[in-house]
Design a protein around this motif. Sequence first.
Motif, PDB file in Angstrom:
ATOM      1  N   VAL A 197       0.855  -1.192   0.000  1.00  0.00           N
ATOM      2  CA  VAL A 197       0.000   0.000   0.000  1.00  0.00           C
ATOM      3  C   VAL A 197       0.893   1.245   0.000  1.00  0.00           C
ATOM      4  O   VAL A 197       1.742   1.405   0.871  1.00  0.00           O
ATOM      5  N   PRO A 198       0.714   2.135  -0.997  1.00  0.00           N
ATOM      6  CA  PRO A 198       1.582   3.319  -1.047  1.00  0.00           C
ATOM      7  C   PRO A 198       1.368   4.218   0.175  1.00  0.00           C
ATOM      8  O   PRO A 198       0.235   4.411   0.624  1.00  0.00           O
ATOM      9  N   PHE A 204      -0.741   6.882  -4.266  1.00  0.00           N
ATOM     10  CA  PHE A 204      -2.054   6.506  -3.722  1.00  0.00           C
ATOM     11  C   PHE A 204      -3.165   7.069  -4.614  1.00  0.00           C
ATOM     12  O   PHE A 204      -4.160   6.396  -4.898  1.00  0.00           O
ATOM     13  N   ILE A 205      -2.962   8.290  -5.087  1.00  0.00           N
ATOM     14  CA  ILE A 205      -3.950   8.900  -5.991  1.00  0.00           C
ATOM     15  C   ILE A 205      -4.081   8.059  -7.261  1.00  0.00           C
ATOM     16  O   ILE A 205      -5.191   7.680  -7.665  1.00  0.00           O
ATOM     17  N   THR A 206      -2.943   7.745  -7.890  1.00  0.00           N
ATOM     18  CA  THR A 206      -3.031   7.043  -9.186  1.00  0.00           C
ATOM     19  C   THR A 206      -3.578   5.628  -9.001  1.00  0.00           C
ATOM     20  O   THR A 206      -4.359   5.159  -9.824  1.00  0.00           O
ATOM     21  N   ARG A 213      -6.983   0.848  -5.288  1.00  0.00           N
ATOM     22  CA  ARG A 213      -7.419   1.285  -3.945  1.00  0.00           C
ATOM     23  C   ARG A 213      -8.825   1.845  -4.090  1.00  0.00           C
ATOM     24  O   ARG A 213      -9.157   2.440  -5.122  1.00  0.00           O
ATOM     25  N   GLN A 214      -9.612   1.659  -3.017  1.00  0.00           N
ATOM     26  CA  GLN A 214     -11.009   2.097  -3.103  1.00  0.00           C
ATOM     27  C   GLN A 214     -11.164   3.599  -3.000  1.00  0.00           C
ATOM     28  O   GLN A 214     -11.928   4.213  -3.741  1.00  0.00           O
ATOM     29  N   GLN A 215     -10.408   4.165  -2.052  1.00  0.00           N
ATOM     30  CA  GLN A 215     -10.609   5.574  -1.746  1.00  0.00           C
ATOM     31  C   GLN A 215      -9.333   6.176  -1.155  1.00  0.00           C
ATOM     32  O   GLN A 215      -8.648   5.523  -0.379  1.00  0.00           O
ATOM     33  N   LEU A 216      -9.067   7.416  -1.528  1.00  0.00           N
ATOM     34  CA  LEU A 216      -7.936   8.129  -0.925  1.00  0.00           C
ATOM     35  C   LEU A 216      -8.418   8.818   0.345  1.00  0.00           C
ATOM     36  O   LEU A 216      -9.486   9.443   0.343  1.00  0.00           O
ATOM     37  N   SER A 217      -7.644   8.692   1.417  1.00  0.00           N
ATOM     38  CA  SER A 217      -7.932   9.480   2.624  1.00  0.00           C
ATOM     39  C   SER A 217      -7.060  10.722   2.580  1.00  0.00           C
ATOM     40  O   SER A 217      -5.831  10.615   2.471  1.00  0.00           O
ATOM     41  N   VAL A 218      -7.686  11.877   2.673  1.00  0.00           N
ATOM     42  CA  VAL A 218      -6.925  13.134   2.780  1.00  0.00           C
ATOM     43  C   VAL A 218      -6.690  13.362   4.265  1.00  0.00           C
ATOM     44  O   VAL A 218      -7.646  13.547   5.031  1.00  0.00           O
ATOM     45  N   PHE A 219      -5.428  13.301   4.662  1.00  0.00           N
ATOM     46  CA  PHE A 219      -5.108  13.348   6.091  1.00  0.00           C
ATOM     47  C   PHE A 219      -5.177  14.773   6.630  1.00  0.00           C
ATOM     48  O   PHE A 219      -4.193  15.498   6.589  1.00  0.00           O
ATOM     49  N   GLY A 220      -6.328  15.147   7.153  1.00  0.00           N
ATOM     50  CA  GLY A 220      -6.493  16.435   7.812  1.00  0.00           C
ATOM     51  C   GLY A 220      -7.003  17.520   6.881  1.00  0.00           C
ATOM     52  O   GLY A 220      -6.429  17.728   5.808  1.00  0.00           O
ATOM     53  N   GLU A 286     -10.164  11.909 -14.834  1.00  0.00           N
ATOM     54  CA  GLU A 286     -10.787  10.946 -13.910  1.00  0.00           C
ATOM     55  C   GLU A 286     -11.307  11.678 -12.678  1.00  0.00           C
ATOM     56  O   GLU A 286     -10.694  12.628 -12.219  1.00  0.00           O
ATOM     57  N   LYS A 287     -12.417  11.171 -12.151  1.00  0.00           N
ATOM     58  CA  LYS A 287     -12.924  11.731 -10.888  1.00  0.00           C
ATOM     59  C   LYS A 287     -12.338  10.875  -9.764  1.00  0.00           C
ATOM     60  O   LYS A 287     -12.434   9.650  -9.796  1.00  0.00           O
ATOM     61  N   LEU A 288     -11.688  11.514  -8.808  1.00  0.00           N
ATOM     62  CA  LEU A 288     -11.029  10.747  -7.751  1.00  0.00           C
ATOM     63  C   LEU A 288     -11.956  10.564  -6.549  1.00  0.00           C
ATOM     64  O   LEU A 288     -12.563  11.524  -6.077  1.00  0.00           O
ATOM     65  N   ASN A 289     -12.048   9.333  -6.075  1.00  0.00           N
ATOM     66  CA  ASN A 289     -12.851   9.057  -4.876  1.00  0.00           C
ATOM     67  C   ASN A 289     -11.996   9.342  -3.640  1.00  0.00           C
ATOM     68  O   ASN A 289     -11.043   8.623  -3.372  1.00  0.00           O
TER      69      ASN A 289
END
Length: 339
Positions: A197-198, A204-206, A213-220, A286-289
């Motif tokens: 897992v990056p 992680f985005i790409t 990956r299902q979804q990117l978590s934006v940390f904060g 692309e629309k990013l989740n």
Amino acid sequence: MKILVTGGLGFIGSHTVVELQEKGFEVVIVDDLSNSTIEVMEGITAITGKRPIFEKLDLKEKDKVEDFFRRHKDIVGVIHFAASKAVGESVEKPLLYYENNINTLVYMLKSVLNLDASNFIFSSSCTVYGQADTMPITESAPIKPAESPYGNTKQIGEEIIQDTCKVYSEFKAIALRYFNPIGAHPSANIGELPIGVPQNLVPFITQTAAGIRQQLSVFGNDYPTPDGTCIRDYIHVVDLAKAHVVALQRLLENKNTSNFEVFNLGTGKGSSVLEAIEAFEKVSGEKLNYTFAPRRPGDVIQAYADTSKANEVLGWKAKSTLDDAMLSAWNWEKKVSNI
Ligand code: UD1
């Protein structure tokens, strides 16, 4: 001129090998393949039409390092990338990081001092500044206590090199402090190959856009920044690679003003996590989740470089934009994910 690139099959290493070969240098790569694959050799060869020399070597094996240098006495410069770089893992396994990043550096330096020409480029990081008090960050900003063993290995590494420079006047070194390297070669023949897992944002985005990956978590999203997300200086890996060649040439041509010099390598422009996502969506279509998640421990609020020293002294400037870097990262992801 024969140049040794340690960790030359890694992300920044492989791009630097390409730039060195394109400038006519003969490259010897050593890599232990712990975080890279031998297929990277094909990517490098496809771009440059020239196959670098490769030896699998674990730099922790002191005798083998000495033996390597005995067989390659004609090396005139070393670019030392080989190191472990996962911040979280370094907290879990500090001794592994000190062994991988510090012992190996000492063995390398001992051998390099025996060469006729000892010119050394060290991979350092903006992590040495911690949360700097003022932006943009200049090279004279104070070094803050390291947040992780990984960060500490970069600080200690610089100190080891600096101490060595003090007593061996014929030894010349440059430490390059990278901000956030991203992107891939425009040919999509080489790029970043994270194992598992990056941990870093762009892979992680790409991988999220590629469906790995299902979804990117934006940390904060409650940081004291204009949109609440952290700010970083994202630099295209090809620009970064070119800076290594320029720094090496400075040493080879004896243009350095001191035998230990330090340069920031960044674009000078800070971008937030949301701006990075926006750039990705724009260039990829692309629309990013993504979703907002709690802050990640150890993250600084913002870090971007004052690049005037590299611009003026090295005559180097990052040329690519965040959009260019994101597009190249996406093209690379599409290739490795067969999209
Ligand atoms: C990290 C390391 C740094 C190292 C660099 C390259 C830390 C504190 N610093 O930089 O020492 O040189 O990687 O390996 O770890 N982000 C998300 N979601 C994610 C991943 C990242 O929101 O899934 C955010 C982070 O919170 C940060 C930004 O994206 O604001 C960039 O993160 P990352 O790519 O991991 O780099 P750094 O943490 O800046």
